[in-house]
Design an enzyme around this catalytic site. Sequence first.
Site, PDB file in Angstrom:
ATOM      1  N   SER A   1      -0.761 -15.136  -2.760  1.00 52.25           N
ATOM      2  CA  SER A   1      -0.131 -14.839  -4.044  1.00 52.25           C
ATOM      3  C   SER A   1       1.191 -15.594  -4.145  1.00 52.25           C
ATOM      4  CB  SER A   1       0.030 -13.329  -4.204  1.00 52.25           C
ATOM      5  OG  SER A   1       0.325 -12.991  -5.541  1.00 52.25           O
TER       6      SER A   1
ATOM      7  N   GLU B   1      -9.758 -10.454  -8.475  1.00 52.92           N
ATOM      8  CA  GLU B   1      -8.298 -10.580  -8.497  1.00 52.92           C
ATOM      9  C   GLU B   1      -7.633  -9.656  -9.519  1.00 52.92           C
ATOM     10  OE1 GLU B   1      -6.437 -12.405  -6.525  1.00 52.92           O
ATOM     11  OE2 GLU B   1      -7.573 -14.165  -5.863  1.00 52.92           O
TER      12      GLU B   1
ATOM     13  N   HIS C   1      -7.142  -8.368  -5.699  1.00 56.00           N
ATOM     14  CA  HIS C   1      -6.070  -9.264  -5.277  1.00 56.00           C
ATOM     15  C   HIS C   1      -5.472  -8.784  -3.956  1.00 56.00           C
ATOM     16  CE1 HIS C   1      -2.856 -12.190  -6.009  1.00 56.00           C
ATOM     17  NE2 HIS C   1      -1.945 -11.253  -5.791  1.00 56.00           N
TER      18      HIS C   1
END
Length: 548
Positions: free
Chosen positions: A217, A335, A429
Amino acid sequence: MIRHHHHLLLAASALLTPVATAAQNPAPVVRAPAGPVAGTLDGDIRVFRGIPYAQAPIGSLRWKPPVPAPAWTSVRAATDFGPACIQPTPKAPNVYTPPAPLPTNEDCLSLNVWTPKHATKAPVFVWIHGGSLVAGSSREVTYDGRELAKRGIVVVSINYRLGALGWMAHPALSQESGQHVSGNYGLLDQIAALQWVRRNIAGFGGDARNVTIAGESAGALSVMFLMEAPTARGLFNKAVAESAYMISLPELRRAAYGMPSGEAMGQMLQAGLKAPDLAGLRAMSAQELTDRAAKLGFFPIGTVDGQILPAQMTTTFDEGKQAAVPILTGFNQGEIRSLRVLAAKAPTSAAAYEQAIRGRYGDLADAFLRLYPAADYQESILEAPRDALYGWTAERLARKQQALGQRAYLYLFDHGYPAMDATDLHAFHASELPYVFGTVKAAGPNWPAIPDTPAEHALSSAMVDYWASFARNGVPTSRNAPAWPAFGKDRAYLHITDTPRVRTALMPGMFELNETVMCRRRADGTQAWNWNVGLSAPTLPAKTAGCD
Protein backbone atom coordinates in the site's frame (compact mmCIF):
# COMPACT_ATOMS: atom_id res chain seq x y z
CA MET A 1 19.87 17.33 1.38
CA ILE A 2 21.13 13.78 1.56
CA ARG A 3 24.32 12.92 -0.25
CA HIS A 4 25.89 9.55 -0.93
CA HIS A 5 29.42 8.93 0.30
CA HIS A 6 29.98 5.58 -1.35
CA HIS A 7 33.60 5.37 -0.24
CA LEU A 8 32.47 5.43 3.40
CA LEU A 9 29.36 3.30 3.17
CA LEU A 10 30.66 -0.26 3.42
CA ALA A 11 32.10 -0.99 6.83
CA ALA A 12 34.12 -4.07 7.65
CA SER A 13 32.16 -6.88 9.27
CA ALA A 14 31.61 -5.98 12.90
CA LEU A 15 32.53 -8.15 15.84
CA LEU A 16 29.71 -10.18 17.30
CA THR A 17 30.14 -10.51 21.06
CA PRO A 18 27.57 -12.61 22.94
CA VAL A 19 27.08 -11.16 26.40
CA ALA A 20 25.12 -13.20 28.94
CA THR A 21 22.52 -11.23 30.85
CA ALA A 22 21.44 -14.49 32.44
CA ALA A 23 22.78 -18.00 32.15
CA GLN A 24 19.82 -19.13 30.08
CA ASN A 25 19.33 -15.91 28.07
CA PRO A 26 22.42 -14.70 26.25
CA ALA A 27 21.95 -11.22 24.83
CA PRO A 28 23.53 -10.83 21.40
CA VAL A 29 25.62 -7.69 20.98
CA VAL A 30 26.54 -6.21 17.61
CA ARG A 31 29.28 -3.62 17.29
CA ALA A 32 28.42 -1.76 14.10
CA PRO A 33 29.71 1.65 12.95
CA ALA A 34 26.61 3.34 14.43
CA GLY A 35 27.51 1.94 17.86
CA PRO A 36 27.10 -1.28 19.86
CA VAL A 37 23.59 -2.62 20.42
CA ALA A 38 22.32 -5.46 22.59
CA GLY A 39 19.27 -7.33 21.37
CA THR A 40 17.45 -10.53 22.19
CA LEU A 41 17.79 -14.11 21.00
CA ASP A 42 14.75 -15.96 19.70
CA GLY A 43 16.00 -19.46 18.97
CA ASP A 44 18.50 -19.02 16.15
CA ILE A 45 17.26 -15.52 15.29
CA ARG A 46 18.81 -12.40 16.78
CA VAL A 47 16.40 -9.47 17.12
CA PHE A 48 17.36 -5.82 17.58
CA ARG A 49 14.56 -3.30 18.07
CA GLY A 50 14.28 0.47 18.20
CA ILE A 51 17.69 1.40 16.78
CA PRO A 52 17.77 5.13 15.88
CA TYR A 53 18.92 5.86 12.34
CA ALA A 54 18.44 9.64 12.53
CA GLN A 55 18.16 12.37 15.10
CA ALA A 56 14.76 13.24 16.51
CA PRO A 57 12.99 15.47 13.92
CA ILE A 58 11.73 17.86 16.58
CA GLY A 59 11.98 21.59 17.23
CA SER A 60 14.01 23.24 14.49
CA LEU A 61 14.41 19.82 12.78
CA ARG A 62 10.67 19.52 12.19
CA TRP A 63 10.20 19.65 8.39
CA LYS A 64 13.91 19.27 7.75
CA PRO A 65 15.73 16.43 5.99
CA PRO A 66 16.75 13.78 8.54
CA VAL A 67 20.07 14.29 10.28
CA PRO A 68 22.07 11.09 10.88
CA ALA A 69 22.06 9.92 14.48
CA PRO A 70 25.45 10.45 16.15
CA ALA A 71 27.41 7.29 16.87
CA TRP A 72 27.44 6.00 20.44
CA THR A 73 30.10 4.07 22.33
CA SER A 74 28.32 2.37 25.23
CA VAL A 75 26.22 -0.70 24.51
CA ARG A 76 22.69 0.46 23.72
CA ALA A 77 19.70 -1.68 24.65
CA ALA A 78 17.81 -2.68 21.49
CA THR A 79 15.16 -4.85 23.10
CA ASP A 80 12.03 -2.72 22.66
CA PHE A 81 10.45 -1.26 19.55
CA GLY A 82 10.69 2.49 19.19
CA PRO A 83 7.50 4.55 19.23
CA ALA A 84 5.48 4.91 16.06
CA CYS A 85 5.57 8.27 14.31
CA ILE A 86 2.82 10.72 15.21
CA GLN A 87 -0.49 9.84 13.54
CA PRO A 88 -4.12 10.84 13.98
CA THR A 89 -5.78 9.75 17.20
CA PRO A 90 -7.67 6.55 16.32
CA LYS A 91 -11.42 6.75 15.92
CA ALA A 92 -13.78 3.82 15.37
CA PRO A 93 -11.92 0.49 15.08
CA ASN A 94 -11.68 -1.28 11.75
CA VAL A 95 -10.11 -4.44 10.39
CA TYR A 96 -6.65 -2.85 10.58
CA THR A 97 -6.87 -1.61 14.18
CA PRO A 98 -3.93 -3.01 16.22
CA PRO A 99 -4.51 -4.95 19.45
CA ALA A 100 -3.54 -1.93 21.57
CA PRO A 101 -2.98 1.75 20.78
CA LEU A 102 0.44 2.33 19.27
CA PRO A 103 2.82 4.34 21.44
CA THR A 104 3.72 7.40 19.37
CA ASN A 105 6.26 10.18 19.52
CA GLU A 106 7.68 12.76 17.18
CA ASP A 107 11.06 11.22 18.02
CA CYS A 108 10.36 8.07 16.00
CA LEU A 109 13.05 7.53 13.37
CA SER A 110 14.11 4.02 14.34
CA LEU A 111 14.44 0.61 12.73
CA ASN A 112 14.44 -3.04 13.73
CA VAL A 113 16.58 -5.96 12.59
CA TRP A 114 15.94 -9.72 12.56
CA THR A 115 19.00 -11.71 11.57
CA PRO A 116 20.03 -15.39 11.62
CA LYS A 117 22.41 -16.17 14.47
CA HIS A 118 25.37 -16.95 12.24
CA ALA A 119 24.52 -14.79 9.22
CA THR A 120 27.34 -13.65 6.97
CA LYS A 121 26.69 -11.57 3.86
CA ALA A 122 23.02 -12.57 3.97
CA PRO A 123 20.46 -10.90 1.68
CA VAL A 124 18.72 -7.89 3.24
CA PHE A 125 14.96 -7.22 3.08
CA VAL A 126 13.92 -3.68 4.09
CA TRP A 127 10.20 -3.40 4.91
CA ILE A 128 8.30 -0.10 4.57
CA HIS A 129 4.93 -0.19 6.32
CA GLY A 130 1.64 0.94 4.80
CA GLY A 131 -1.06 3.20 6.19
CA SER A 132 -1.78 5.85 3.51
CA LEU A 133 1.30 7.84 4.67
CA VAL A 134 -0.93 8.74 7.63
CA ALA A 135 -0.65 5.82 10.04
CA GLY A 136 1.15 2.55 10.73
CA SER A 137 4.39 1.45 12.31
CA SER A 138 7.28 -0.97 11.94
CA ARG A 139 6.29 -2.54 15.28
CA GLU A 140 3.04 -4.10 14.01
CA VAL A 141 2.95 -7.78 14.86
CA THR A 142 2.11 -8.77 11.29
CA TYR A 143 5.55 -7.53 10.19
CA ASP A 144 7.54 -9.79 12.52
CA GLY A 145 10.61 -10.82 10.54
CA ARG A 146 11.37 -14.17 12.15
CA GLU A 147 10.04 -16.48 9.45
CA LEU A 148 11.88 -14.63 6.68
CA ALA A 149 15.02 -14.64 8.84
CA LYS A 150 14.67 -18.41 9.21
CA ARG A 151 15.14 -18.54 5.42
CA GLY A 152 18.52 -16.84 5.79
CA ILE A 153 17.34 -13.25 5.23
CA VAL A 154 18.27 -10.21 7.32
CA VAL A 155 14.99 -8.31 7.76
CA VAL A 156 14.90 -4.59 8.54
CA SER A 157 11.67 -2.67 9.24
CA ILE A 158 11.61 1.11 9.48
CA ASN A 159 9.56 4.03 10.74
CA TYR A 160 9.25 7.25 8.76
CA ARG A 161 7.43 10.55 9.31
CA LEU A 162 3.71 10.53 8.54
CA GLY A 163 0.91 12.96 7.78
CA ALA A 164 1.60 16.68 7.69
CA LEU A 165 4.81 16.21 9.69
CA GLY A 166 6.21 13.98 6.96
CA TRP A 167 4.75 15.27 3.71
CA MET A 168 3.79 18.95 3.92
CA ALA A 169 5.29 21.33 1.38
CA HIS A 170 5.25 25.09 2.05
CA PRO A 171 6.88 28.17 0.46
CA ALA A 172 8.63 29.08 3.72
CA LEU A 173 10.06 25.57 3.97
CA SER A 174 11.24 25.73 0.36
CA GLN A 175 12.86 29.11 1.04
CA GLU A 176 14.88 27.83 3.98
CA SER A 177 15.95 24.72 2.07
CA GLY A 178 19.34 24.74 0.38
CA GLN A 179 17.70 23.09 -2.64
CA HIS A 180 14.63 25.37 -2.54
CA VAL A 181 12.23 22.44 -2.23
CA SER A 182 9.96 21.10 0.51
CA GLY A 183 7.76 18.15 1.31
CA ASN A 184 8.82 14.50 0.93
CA TYR A 185 10.37 14.37 4.43
CA GLY A 186 9.02 10.87 5.00
CA LEU A 187 10.69 9.76 1.78
CA LEU A 188 13.95 11.37 2.87
CA ASP A 189 13.63 9.39 6.11
CA GLN A 190 13.35 6.17 4.10
CA ILE A 191 16.47 7.10 2.12
CA ALA A 192 18.32 7.86 5.36
CA ALA A 193 17.31 4.44 6.72
CA LEU A 194 18.67 2.79 3.56
CA GLN A 195 21.91 4.73 3.97
CA TRP A 196 22.09 3.47 7.55
CA VAL A 197 21.62 -0.06 6.23
CA ARG A 198 24.43 0.46 3.71
CA ARG A 199 26.81 1.62 6.46
CA ASN A 200 25.84 -0.79 9.23
CA ILE A 201 24.14 -3.97 8.04
CA ALA A 202 27.39 -5.94 7.64
CA GLY A 203 27.65 -5.89 11.42
CA PHE A 204 24.36 -7.76 11.58
CA GLY A 205 25.45 -10.34 9.02
CA GLY A 206 23.82 -8.65 6.04
CA ASP A 207 25.14 -7.95 2.57
CA ALA A 208 24.90 -4.22 1.87
CA ARG A 209 25.18 -4.98 -1.84
CA ASN A 210 22.12 -7.25 -1.86
CA VAL A 211 19.24 -5.15 -0.52
CA THR A 212 15.57 -5.53 -1.44
CA ILE A 213 13.15 -2.72 -0.64
CA ALA A 214 9.60 -3.90 -0.01
CA GLY A 215 6.28 -2.48 1.07
CA GLU A 216 2.52 -2.75 0.84
CA SER A 217 0.00 0.00 0.00
CA ALA A 218 1.65 3.29 1.05
CA GLY A 219 4.80 1.22 1.61
CA ALA A 220 4.59 0.10 -2.03
CA LEU A 221 3.94 3.69 -3.10
CA SER A 222 7.15 4.48 -1.21
CA VAL A 223 8.94 1.72 -3.10
CA MET A 224 7.99 3.46 -6.35
CA PHE A 225 9.15 6.81 -4.95
CA LEU A 226 12.50 5.21 -4.06
CA MET A 227 12.75 3.71 -7.54
CA GLU A 228 12.31 7.22 -8.94
CA ALA A 229 14.40 9.24 -6.45
CA PRO A 230 17.94 9.92 -7.73
CA THR A 231 19.26 10.12 -4.16
CA ALA A 232 18.12 6.53 -3.50
CA ARG A 233 19.91 5.12 -6.53
CA GLY A 234 22.35 2.36 -5.65
CA LEU A 235 20.96 1.81 -2.16
CA PHE A 236 18.90 -1.23 -3.20
CA ASN A 237 19.07 -4.00 -5.79
CA LYS A 238 15.50 -5.39 -5.98
CA ALA A 239 11.99 -4.19 -5.22
CA VAL A 240 8.74 -5.69 -3.93
CA ALA A 241 5.56 -3.63 -4.38
CA GLU A 242 2.35 -5.10 -2.95
CA SER A 243 -0.83 -3.17 -3.83
CA ALA A 244 1.05 -0.14 -5.14
CA TYR A 245 -0.81 2.78 -6.72
CA MET A 246 0.82 4.99 -9.36
CA ILE A 247 -1.46 7.98 -8.87
CA SER A 248 -0.89 11.57 -9.97
CA LEU A 249 1.02 13.76 -7.50
CA PRO A 250 0.86 17.46 -6.67
CA GLU A 251 3.65 19.56 -8.14
CA LEU A 252 5.62 21.83 -5.85
CA ARG A 253 4.87 25.26 -7.30
CA ARG A 254 2.19 24.86 -9.95
CA ALA A 255 -1.36 23.65 -9.97
CA ALA A 256 -1.69 20.61 -12.22
CA TYR A 257 -3.97 17.64 -12.87
CA GLY A 258 -6.84 19.17 -10.95
CA MET A 259 -4.74 19.70 -7.80
CA PRO A 260 -3.33 22.84 -6.17
CA SER A 261 0.43 23.04 -5.90
CA GLY A 262 2.08 21.32 -2.97
CA GLU A 263 3.14 24.68 -1.54
CA ALA A 264 -0.40 26.03 -1.88
CA MET A 265 -1.75 23.01 0.03
CA GLY A 266 0.74 23.77 2.80
CA GLN A 267 -0.44 27.36 2.91
CA MET A 268 -4.06 26.23 3.08
CA LEU A 269 -3.18 23.94 5.98
CA GLN A 270 -1.40 26.78 7.77
CA ALA A 271 -4.48 28.97 7.37
CA GLY A 272 -6.73 26.20 8.64
CA LEU A 273 -4.49 25.71 11.67
CA LYS A 274 -4.50 29.49 12.26
CA ALA A 275 -0.73 29.52 12.64
CA PRO A 276 0.83 32.93 11.92
CA ASP A 277 4.01 31.59 10.35
CA LEU A 278 6.42 28.66 10.15
CA ALA A 279 7.63 29.30 13.69
CA GLY A 280 4.04 29.02 14.85
CA LEU A 281 3.64 25.71 13.04
CA ARG A 282 6.83 24.37 14.62
CA ALA A 283 5.66 25.47 18.05
CA MET A 284 2.43 23.46 17.83
CA SER A 285 2.13 20.14 19.60
CA ALA A 286 2.86 17.38 17.10
CA GLN A 287 -0.28 15.46 18.06
CA GLU A 288 -2.54 18.52 17.93
CA LEU A 289 -1.13 19.52 14.55
CA THR A 290 -1.62 16.02 13.18
CA ASP A 291 -5.17 15.63 14.49
CA ARG A 292 -6.26 19.03 13.25
CA ALA A 293 -4.61 18.51 9.86
CA ALA A 294 -6.52 15.25 9.47
CA LYS A 295 -9.81 16.97 10.36
CA LEU A 296 -9.03 19.69 7.81
CA GLY A 297 -8.63 17.01 5.14
CA PHE A 298 -4.89 17.33 4.58
CA PHE A 299 -3.86 14.45 2.32
CA PRO A 300 -0.19 13.44 2.70
CA ILE A 301 1.46 12.44 -0.55
CA GLY A 302 4.74 12.83 -2.37
CA THR A 303 5.38 16.12 -4.15
CA VAL A 304 6.98 16.45 -7.59
CA ASP A 305 9.76 18.89 -6.74
CA GLY A 306 12.14 18.30 -9.65
CA GLN A 307 14.83 16.90 -7.36
CA ILE A 308 13.76 14.30 -4.81
CA LEU A 309 10.86 13.30 -7.08
CA PRO A 310 11.84 14.73 -10.47
CA ALA A 311 8.58 14.04 -12.35
CA GLN A 312 5.22 12.32 -12.21
CA MET A 313 5.76 8.62 -11.55
CA THR A 314 4.08 7.66 -14.83
CA THR A 315 6.48 9.91 -16.75
CA THR A 316 9.58 8.62 -15.01
CA PHE A 317 8.64 5.00 -15.67
CA ASP A 318 7.62 5.76 -19.28
CA GLU A 319 11.03 7.31 -19.90
CA GLY A 320 12.86 4.40 -18.27
CA LYS A 321 14.51 6.67 -15.69
CA GLN A 322 13.55 4.58 -12.68
CA ALA A 323 15.95 2.20 -10.92
CA ALA A 324 16.77 -0.74 -13.17
CA VAL A 325 16.07 -3.54 -10.67
CA PRO A 326 14.06 -6.77 -10.69
CA ILE A 327 10.56 -6.43 -9.24
CA LEU A 328 7.97 -8.65 -7.58
CA THR A 329 4.59 -6.96 -7.64
CA GLY A 330 0.88 -7.70 -7.45
CA PHE A 331 -2.46 -6.92 -5.91
CA ASN A 332 -5.46 -8.50 -4.20
CA GLN A 333 -8.77 -9.58 -5.70
CA GLY A 334 -10.83 -7.83 -3.01
CA GLU A 335 -8.77 -4.68 -2.41
CA ILE A 336 -11.77 -2.35 -2.13
CA ARG A 337 -13.86 -4.62 0.11
CA SER A 338 -12.07 -3.16 3.14
CA LEU A 339 -11.60 0.29 1.53
CA ARG A 340 -15.17 1.11 0.59
CA VAL A 341 -14.51 4.80 0.99
CA LEU A 342 -12.90 4.44 -2.45
CA ALA A 343 -16.06 2.97 -3.99
CA ALA A 344 -18.76 5.17 -5.45
CA LYS A 345 -22.27 5.15 -4.03
CA ALA A 346 -24.36 2.59 -5.89
CA PRO A 347 -27.10 3.90 -8.18
CA THR A 348 -30.69 2.74 -7.99
CA SER A 349 -30.53 0.44 -11.02
CA ALA A 350 -28.33 -1.18 -13.64
CA ALA A 351 -29.75 1.19 -16.23
CA ALA A 352 -28.74 4.21 -14.15
CA TYR A 353 -25.24 2.75 -13.76
CA GLU A 354 -24.84 2.23 -17.51
CA GLN A 355 -26.16 5.67 -18.33
CA ALA A 356 -23.70 7.29 -15.91
CA ILE A 357 -20.76 5.33 -17.28
CA ARG A 358 -21.62 6.22 -20.87
CA GLY A 359 -21.83 9.90 -19.92
CA ARG A 360 -18.40 9.78 -18.28
CA TYR A 361 -16.40 7.50 -20.56
CA GLY A 362 -17.71 8.40 -24.01
CA ASP A 363 -15.93 6.38 -26.69
CA LEU A 364 -14.36 4.15 -24.00
CA ALA A 365 -17.71 3.31 -22.37
CA ASP A 366 -18.12 0.00 -24.21
CA ALA A 367 -14.65 -1.13 -23.14
CA PHE A 368 -15.37 -0.06 -19.55
CA LEU A 369 -18.73 -1.86 -19.45
CA ARG A 370 -17.23 -5.07 -20.83
CA LEU A 371 -14.89 -5.15 -17.83
CA TYR A 372 -17.31 -3.67 -15.27
CA PRO A 373 -20.79 -4.57 -16.51
CA ALA A 374 -24.06 -3.02 -15.48
CA ALA A 375 -25.59 -6.46 -14.95
CA ASP A 376 -23.41 -6.85 -11.86
CA TYR A 377 -22.91 -3.19 -11.02
CA GLN A 378 -22.51 -3.73 -7.26
CA GLU A 379 -19.39 -5.79 -7.93
CA SER A 380 -18.32 -3.52 -10.79
CA ILE A 381 -18.27 -0.57 -8.39
CA LEU A 382 -15.69 -2.46 -6.28
CA GLU A 383 -13.64 -3.82 -9.16
CA ALA A 384 -13.17 -0.63 -11.18
CA PRO A 385 -11.20 1.30 -8.51
CA ARG A 386 -9.33 -1.87 -7.59
CA ASP A 387 -8.00 -2.11 -11.12
CA ALA A 388 -7.46 1.61 -11.71
CA LEU A 389 -5.36 1.88 -8.55
CA TYR A 390 -3.76 -1.49 -7.92
CA GLY A 391 -4.20 -3.84 -10.88
CA TRP A 392 -3.08 -1.37 -13.52
CA THR A 393 -0.13 -0.27 -11.37
CA ALA A 394 1.07 -3.82 -10.76
CA GLU A 395 1.00 -4.74 -14.44
CA ARG A 396 2.53 -1.38 -15.36
CA LEU A 397 5.45 -1.99 -13.00
CA ALA A 398 6.00 -5.45 -14.49
CA ARG A 399 5.91 -4.08 -18.04
CA LYS A 400 8.19 -1.12 -17.33
CA GLN A 401 10.85 -3.12 -15.46
CA GLN A 402 10.76 -5.77 -18.18
CA ALA A 403 11.33 -3.00 -20.76
CA LEU A 404 14.55 -2.14 -18.87
CA GLY A 405 15.71 -5.73 -19.25
CA GLN A 406 14.88 -6.63 -15.65
CA ARG A 407 12.97 -9.68 -14.42
CA ALA A 408 9.43 -8.93 -13.29
CA TYR A 409 7.11 -11.24 -11.34
CA LEU A 410 3.38 -10.52 -11.11
CA TYR A 411 0.81 -12.03 -8.73
CA LEU A 412 -2.91 -11.85 -7.97
CA PHE A 413 -3.76 -12.74 -4.36
CA ASP A 414 -7.23 -14.30 -4.47
CA HIS A 415 -7.29 -16.33 -1.27
CA GLY A 416 -10.24 -16.53 1.08
CA TYR A 417 -11.26 -18.55 4.12
CA PRO A 418 -14.53 -18.88 6.04
CA ALA A 419 -14.26 -15.98 8.50
CA MET A 420 -13.03 -13.64 5.78
CA ASP A 421 -15.60 -14.57 3.17
CA ALA A 422 -18.46 -14.54 5.68
CA THR A 423 -17.83 -10.83 6.24
CA ASP A 424 -17.61 -10.07 2.49
CA LEU A 425 -13.88 -9.36 2.73
CA HIS A 426 -12.55 -11.95 0.29
CA ALA A 427 -8.85 -11.21 -0.41
CA PHE A 428 -9.16 -7.70 1.03
CA HIS A 429 -6.47 -5.00 1.00
CA ALA A 430 -3.38 -6.19 2.95
CA SER A 431 -4.81 -9.68 3.56
CA GLU A 432 -1.72 -11.24 1.95
CA LEU A 433 0.61 -9.83 4.63
CA PRO A 434 0.23 -12.54 7.32
CA TYR A 435 1.06 -15.10 4.61
CA VAL A 436 4.10 -13.16 3.35
CA PHE A 437 5.54 -12.81 6.85
CA GLY A 438 4.41 -16.18 8.20
CA THR A 439 2.39 -14.46 10.93
CA VAL A 440 -0.97 -16.12 10.27
CA LYS A 441 -1.34 -16.81 14.01
CA ALA A 442 -0.82 -13.17 14.93
CA ALA A 443 -3.48 -11.18 13.05
CA GLY A 444 -5.13 -8.30 14.92
CA PRO A 445 -8.34 -8.48 16.98
CA ASN A 446 -10.56 -7.27 14.14
CA TRP A 447 -8.88 -9.33 11.44
CA PRO A 448 -11.00 -12.25 10.21
CA ALA A 449 -9.55 -15.21 12.10
CA ILE A 450 -7.24 -17.27 9.88
CA PRO A 451 -7.88 -21.00 10.40
CA ASP A 452 -5.05 -22.82 12.17
CA THR A 453 -4.92 -25.56 9.54
CA PRO A 454 -2.15 -27.29 7.59
CA ALA A 455 -3.48 -25.78 4.35
CA GLU A 456 -3.22 -22.20 5.60
CA HIS A 457 0.27 -22.77 6.98
CA ALA A 458 1.34 -24.45 3.73
CA LEU A 459 0.18 -21.46 1.70
CA SER A 460 2.01 -19.09 4.03
CA SER A 461 5.15 -21.23 3.88
CA ALA A 462 5.10 -21.08 0.08
CA MET A 463 4.71 -17.30 0.09
CA VAL A 464 7.49 -16.78 2.63
CA ASP A 465 9.66 -18.98 0.40
CA TYR A 466 8.84 -16.96 -2.72
CA TRP A 467 9.53 -13.59 -1.09
CA ALA A 468 12.71 -14.80 0.64
CA SER A 469 14.19 -16.36 -2.49
CA PHE A 470 13.41 -13.22 -4.48
CA ALA A 471 15.32 -11.23 -1.85
CA ARG A 472 18.16 -13.74 -2.13
CA ASN A 473 18.71 -13.82 -5.88
CA GLY A 474 15.85 -12.08 -7.67
CA VAL A 475 13.99 -15.30 -8.57
CA PRO A 476 10.95 -16.32 -6.45
CA THR A 477 10.92 -20.07 -5.81
CA SER A 478 9.33 -22.35 -3.23
CA ARG A 479 10.13 -25.84 -2.08
CA ASN A 480 6.54 -27.07 -2.30
CA ALA A 481 4.85 -24.79 -4.83
CA PRO A 482 5.03 -24.19 -8.58
CA ALA A 483 7.91 -22.42 -10.28
CA TRP A 484 6.92 -18.77 -10.72
CA PRO A 485 7.74 -17.66 -14.27
CA ALA A 486 8.76 -14.11 -15.09
CA PHE A 487 6.09 -11.85 -16.64
CA GLY A 488 7.54 -12.15 -20.15
CA LYS A 489 5.73 -12.00 -23.47
CA ASP A 490 3.05 -14.40 -22.15
CA ARG A 491 2.17 -11.95 -19.34
CA ALA A 492 2.60 -14.77 -16.83
CA TYR A 493 1.44 -14.30 -13.26
CA LEU A 494 0.95 -16.32 -10.10
CA HIS A 495 -2.72 -16.73 -9.14
CA ILE A 496 -2.69 -17.31 -5.38
CA THR A 497 -5.93 -18.96 -4.26
CA ASP A 498 -5.87 -21.88 -1.81
CA THR A 499 -2.61 -22.79 -3.54
CA PRO A 500 -0.44 -20.85 -6.03
CA ARG A 501 -1.08 -21.56 -9.72
CA VAL A 502 0.61 -20.18 -12.81
CA ARG A 503 -1.63 -18.32 -15.25
CA THR A 504 -1.18 -15.98 -18.22
CA ALA A 505 -2.84 -12.77 -19.44
CA LEU A 506 -4.26 -11.28 -16.26
CA MET A 507 -7.69 -9.67 -16.78
CA PRO A 508 -7.49 -9.01 -20.53
CA GLY A 509 -8.25 -5.40 -21.39
CA MET A 510 -7.84 -4.11 -17.82
CA PHE A 511 -4.38 -2.65 -18.28
CA GLU A 512 -5.10 -1.18 -21.69
CA LEU A 513 -8.27 0.63 -20.57
CA ASN A 514 -6.67 2.18 -17.51
CA GLU A 515 -3.51 3.09 -19.40
CA THR A 516 -5.56 4.96 -22.00
CA VAL A 517 -7.56 6.79 -19.32
CA MET A 518 -4.38 7.84 -17.52
CA CYS A 519 -2.71 8.92 -20.76
CA ARG A 520 -5.63 11.13 -21.80
CA ARG A 521 -5.87 12.72 -18.37
CA ARG A 522 -2.15 13.36 -18.21
CA ALA A 523 -2.17 14.92 -21.69
CA ASP A 524 -5.18 17.07 -20.81
CA GLY A 525 -3.48 18.34 -17.64
CA THR A 526 -6.66 19.16 -15.70
CA GLN A 527 -7.64 15.73 -14.33
CA ALA A 528 -5.99 13.54 -11.74
CA TRP A 529 -5.70 9.77 -12.09
CA ASN A 530 -6.42 7.99 -8.83
CA TRP A 531 -9.73 6.76 -7.38
CA ASN A 532 -11.82 9.02 -9.63
CA VAL A 533 -13.05 5.97 -11.49
CA GLY A 534 -16.36 4.68 -12.80
CA LEU A 535 -19.25 6.57 -11.23
CA SER A 536 -16.73 8.95 -9.58
CA ALA A 537 -15.00 9.81 -12.85
CA PRO A 538 -15.13 13.23 -14.49
CA THR A 539 -15.99 13.35 -18.18
CA LEU A 540 -13.05 11.69 -19.92
CA PRO A 541 -10.99 13.87 -22.28
CA ALA A 542 -11.50 13.11 -25.95
CA LYS A 543 -9.23 10.89 -28.03
CA THR A 544 -5.65 12.06 -27.74
CA ALA A 545 -2.72 11.52 -30.06
CA GLY A 546 -0.28 9.06 -28.54
CA CYS A 547 -2.87 7.66 -26.12
CA ASP A 548 -5.28 5.68 -28.33
